[in-house]
Structures are given as C-alpha cells and as structure tokens.
Motif scaffolding. Sequence first.
Motif, mmCIF file in Angstrom:
data_model
loop_
_atom_site.group_PDB
_atom_site.id
_atom_site.type_symbol
_atom_site.label_atom_id
_atom_site.label_comp_id
_atom_site.label_asym_id
_atom_site.label_seq_id
_atom_site.Cartn_x
_atom_site.Cartn_y
_atom_site.Cartn_z
ATOM 1 N N VAL A 237 6.411 -25.536 -45.842
ATOM 2 C CA VAL A 237 6.024 -25.724 -47.240
ATOM 3 C C VAL A 237 5.153 -26.961 -47.397
ATOM 4 O O VAL A 237 4.072 -26.919 -48.004
ATOM 5 C CB VAL A 237 7.274 -25.834 -48.139
ATOM 6 N N ILE A 238 5.599 -28.099 -46.865
ATOM 7 C CA ILE A 238 4.821 -29.323 -47.049
ATOM 8 C C ILE A 238 3.557 -29.297 -46.192
ATOM 9 O O ILE A 238 2.544 -29.904 -46.548
ATOM 10 C CB ILE A 238 5.662 -30.582 -46.767
ATOM 11 N N LEU A 239 3.599 -28.585 -45.060
ATOM 12 C CA LEU A 239 2.389 -28.454 -44.251
ATOM 13 C C LEU A 239 1.335 -27.649 -45.006
ATOM 14 O O LEU A 239 0.147 -28.016 -45.035
ATOM 15 C CB LEU A 239 2.716 -27.780 -42.923
ATOM 16 N N ALA A 240 1.755 -26.556 -45.636
ATOM 17 C CA ALA A 240 0.820 -25.733 -46.402
ATOM 18 C C ALA A 240 0.283 -26.493 -47.613
ATOM 19 O O ALA A 240 -0.922 -26.430 -47.922
ATOM 20 C CB ALA A 240 1.505 -24.445 -46.852
ATOM 21 N N ALA A 241 1.173 -27.228 -48.312
ATOM 22 C CA ALA A 241 0.731 -27.994 -49.485
ATOM 23 C C ALA A 241 -0.292 -29.046 -49.088
ATOM 24 O O ALA A 241 -1.299 -29.259 -49.777
ATOM 25 C CB ALA A 241 1.936 -28.648 -50.159
ATOM 26 N N GLY A 242 -0.038 -29.726 -47.967
ATOM 27 C CA GLY A 242 -0.982 -30.727 -47.508
ATOM 28 C C GLY A 242 -2.294 -30.125 -47.063
ATOM 29 O O GLY A 242 -3.376 -30.656 -47.360
ATOM 30 N N ALA A 243 -2.230 -29.010 -46.356
ATOM 31 C CA ALA A 243 -3.449 -28.364 -45.862
ATOM 32 C C ALA A 243 -4.350 -27.913 -47.016
ATOM 33 O O ALA A 243 -5.580 -27.956 -46.911
ATOM 34 C CB ALA A 243 -3.089 -27.176 -44.981
ATOM 35 N N LEU A 244 -3.749 -27.492 -48.141
ATOM 36 C CA LEU A 244 -4.537 -27.055 -49.285
ATOM 37 C C LEU A 244 -5.309 -28.204 -49.923
ATOM 38 O O LEU A 244 -6.350 -27.992 -50.556
ATOM 39 C CB LEU A 244 -3.622 -26.408 -50.336
ATOM 40 N N LYS A 245 -4.786 -29.444 -49.791
ATOM 41 C CA LYS A 245 -5.424 -30.596 -50.425
ATOM 42 C C LYS A 245 -6.395 -31.334 -49.506
ATOM 43 O O LYS A 245 -7.178 -32.157 -49.979
ATOM 44 C CB LYS A 245 -4.347 -31.577 -50.907
ATOM 45 N N ILE A 246 -6.332 -31.072 -48.212
ATOM 46 C CA ILE A 246 -7.211 -31.777 -47.289
ATOM 47 C C ILE A 246 -8.692 -31.576 -47.621
ATOM 48 O O ILE A 246 -9.480 -32.525 -47.569
ATOM 49 C CB ILE A 246 -6.906 -31.374 -45.833
ATOM 50 N N PRO A 247 -9.136 -30.347 -47.984
ATOM 51 C CA PRO A 247 -10.548 -30.191 -48.351
ATOM 52 C C PRO A 247 -10.981 -31.111 -49.491
ATOM 53 O O PRO A 247 -12.136 -31.549 -49.532
ATOM 54 C CB PRO A 247 -10.641 -28.717 -48.756
#
Length: 309
Positions: A237-247
């Motif tokens: 969950v936190i990996l996906a949330a972080g990956a969405l904000k990296i861009p």
Amino acid sequence: MSLSYLEAVVVGAFQGVTELFPVSSLGHSVLVPALVGGQWARDLDVSAPESPYLAFIVGLHVATAAALLVFFRRDWARIIGGFLTSVRHRRVETPAERLAWLIILATIPVGIAGLLLEHLFRTVLGRPLPSAIFLIVNGIVLYLGERLRRRAEVVDTSTVDASVTGTRTVVLPKVEESPDDRLARLSFGRGVLIGSAQILALLPGISRSGATMVAGLTRGLSHEDAARFSFLLATPVILAAGALKIPDLTGPLGAGIHGPILAGSLASFVTAYLAVRFLTRYFHTRTLTPFAVYCGLAGLAGVLWLSLA
C-alpha cells in the motif's frame, strides 16, 4: 516550495518511525511543522493547494516500503513464490499461497478508498487542529483495542495436542509453526476486514499500523502476529502510494529540492528499518497501551497549543 536539508531529514526521520509505530505518520507530518512554526509552518503545509510537501511525504513512503521489503525479504520471497505457484497451478492450498491471496484481497479496499477519498480528506482535514484531535481518537482506539482483545479468542500456538489410546493419554508437543503459517490460517473474510482498517489511516492522526493491529487483535491474533500482518499489509500500500507521487517530484513541484528529497528518503529508510526491527521484538511481550497513552497526551497537548497560540 523551499525545503531545507534540516526540514527534509527531520520529516523523513519522523515519517520512517511514525509510519510503523502506531502513532500516525501523516498526523505527525502535519503537526510537527505547525508546532515548530515560522518557516517550517509555511514550507511544510500539507493542505496548501498544489503543495509539493504532500508529494514529498508520500514519496518518503517508497523509502519506508523499501525498509520493510529488506527486513521481510525472506517472507516476501515466499509470498511472491506462493502467488506464482497459485496462479500456475490454479490453486490456493499451501500457507504461502493463502498468505499471498490474503494480502492481495486485504489491500483492495484501502486502494479503492485512497483513490476516491485521499484528496477530500487531505484538503478538509489535513490541518493541524483536526490532526491533533484525530491523534487523541487514535489513542482511544488503541486503548479500546487492548480492552476488546481480552474478550476475543486469541490464537494460541503454544498448546499441545493430545492423543488418546484406550485409557492412556499421550501428550505430544505441537509442531512449531512459523509466523507466516499462523497468519495463513486466517479466513479470507477476516483478512479483508483487517486490511480494510487501513482506510482509517486516510484521516491525519489515525495510524495505519495501529488500526490494522487493533482489527487483528479483536479477530483473535496475538500482538506479535497482528503487528507482522500489519507490516506485510502496509508494504504494497505505501509502496504504491509513494510510487504514484514520485512523478510529481520529478516535475515542477520538485524543482530545486531533489537533494533534500534524497536526504529525507535516506533518513526515512534508516529509521523505518530500525523501527520495524524494534517493534517485531517489542510485540513479543508488550502491548499497545504505551502508544495509546502517548497519542492521547500528544494530541491533547497539540490541541491546547494550537488553541492558545
């Protein structure tokens, strides 16, 4: 956005610890800058329109997830292997296969809720005073979870099996189960219920790990297994949330702050790894009560400080 190295490292360190301790990382990310005041309050405002601070703190989740992956690397190797064999053979039989599907099913509700509600909750409630109030609520939830646990049937793996032959009872030691094997015994319904508790963490001040642990305790898990399941559920969950904000951080919002972002991420990784290492040992014998007391006092102090300031 102006983000100094000091701000980035302090926020990163806080995020790594508070994401895994049941005290709410988002609540602390909102409260700490407000309590410090001055430039910190202006730079680190999660509710500001087009705030790169939100992208920064959510991006820190990638570092936290990386720490969890490193710590639980053997578990994740078994879980991923279980998922692959389950798909290949179209079955869900082994503990690794069951645990893989438990995690997948249990993360679907919070994924949907995050996409639908994150912006609303952040803009409406992502302010210091609501965060302090929800931190008090988090303390109450942790305390009630401990009280309710006493009424729940705790899964006891220390008992023995008895084999009766005629009038003689032979007591045989029970085969030692691994923690993942114990978690795999959860029904899919209970697993989804526990995973759904992560939705509460969209409210700043409510802890993801705390909510899932309380849900696990009330469904019969021990503190040790509830904490472990919480950390395993949190990782994707936190990996996906972080990956969405990296861009967002590679675009205009991250202009000029890439150095502090890297420094904050390193601080988050180190503190998260130390936190999960500590907590997996702590919950062998300890409870959520100290964290409940901390959240209650810290939230109350925050409310008083912000109300009188």
